[in-house]
Design an enzyme around this catalytic site. Structure first.
Site, PDB file in Angstrom:
ATOM      1  N   SER A   1       0.830  -1.175  -0.059  1.00  0.00           N
ATOM      2  CA  SER A   1       0.040  -0.016   0.004  1.00  0.00           C
ATOM      3  C   SER A   1       0.965   1.378  -0.040  1.00  0.00           C
ATOM      4  O   SER A   1       1.615   1.571  -0.833  1.00  0.00           O
ATOM      5  CB  SER A   1      -0.936  -0.007   1.319  1.00  0.00           C
TER       6      SER A   1
ATOM      7  N   HIS B   1      -7.720  -6.091   0.724  1.00  0.00           N
ATOM      8  CA  HIS B   1      -6.621  -5.178   0.679  1.00  0.00           C
ATOM      9  C   HIS B   1      -5.385  -5.720   1.690  1.00  0.00           C
ATOM     10  O   HIS B   1      -4.351  -5.501   1.248  1.00  0.00           O
ATOM     11  CB  HIS B   1      -6.820  -3.706   1.295  1.00  0.00           C
TER      12      HIS B   1
END
Length: 246
Positions: A88, A222
């Site tokens: 990320s 995620h």
């Protein structure tokens, strides 16, 4: 306070893997990776300031400045081949660190970017500008465990400042196209990630002139790399041509 954490030093290891956490994350996110990489790899994790054992250190609000500080800390580790893995926000920082190391003449052997849009396609979401409940809600949507922890008001007071700082850091990041990276890249993501899809991560191809480039999709949201840790590490080891297992 030092920037890097290494839970299992391996002075005999032929390769180093340097891991960069997500927004709001800390070095503890990768604490179990060394167990699975085997003796040929020494795992180091970046500890960003303003959290965990660096709670008293001032936050850094600019991605380029943070990358420069990390690159300076990582540089002494490049006496051996080193790869970078970022998840990320950590993916974009790893990319910037890779470029800085390349400029110094010691590029990483490979860059692994996980759960992230490419640096030139960051989107326009502004989580950092939400109220506290909105930031916590965003964390919940991403699938992380931080949202549950942040239901505690005292913990919110400690954690939200650096979480908000990290979101602002990556939301304000502006990509500079030069110098172009000349390092092979593998882009990974979860197939149920609500903010990143295969078309996004395919855009990482544009940032490097090196081969090979690969996109790897695994089941999950995620934070797919938590339940799929063994598969992610196996992919890293295959790519780096390191034998899997102890």
């Amino acid at each position: 306070m030092t920037w890097l954490r290494c839970v299992e030093p391996r002075p005999w290891a032929s390769l180093r893997l340097i891991c960069l956490p997500h927004a709001g994350g800390s070095a503890v996110f990768y604490r179990t990776w060394a167990r699975e990489t085997g003796p040929a790899v020494e795992v180091h994790t970046v500890q960003y300031p303003g959290r965990a054992d660096r709670m008293s250190d001032p936050l850094v609000a600019d991605a380029h400045q943070l990358a420069r500080l990390i690159a300076a800390a990582v540089a002494p580790l490049t006496d051996r081949p080193a790869a970078l893995f970022g998840h990320s926000m950590g993916a974009v920082l790893a990319y910037e660190v890779a470029r800085l190391l390349q400029e110094r003449g010691t590029p990483p052997v490979h860059l692994f970017v996980s759960g992230a849009r490419p640096p030139h396609d960051r989107g326009d979401e502004r989580i950092s500008e939400r109220d506290d409940d909105g930031v916590v809600a965003a964390l919940g949507e991403l699938g992380g465990t931080d949202a549950k922890v942040l239901q505690d008001e005292e913990l919110r007071e400690l954690v939200l400042p650096y979480v908000r700082n990290d979101f602002a850091l990556i939301e304000n990041y502006v990509h500079r196209p030069e110098p172009r990276l000349d390092v092979p890249v593998t882009a990974l993501l979860g197939d149920a990630d609500s903010r990143v899809d295969p078309d996004h991560v395919a855009g990482w191809r544009a940032v490097t002139g090196a081969e090979p480039f690969k996109v790897e999709v695994l089941p999950g949201d995620h934070f797919y790399l938590v339940p799929r840790q063994s598969e992610v590490i196996a992919e890293v080891l295959r790519t780096l041509e390191v034998p899997v297992g102890p």
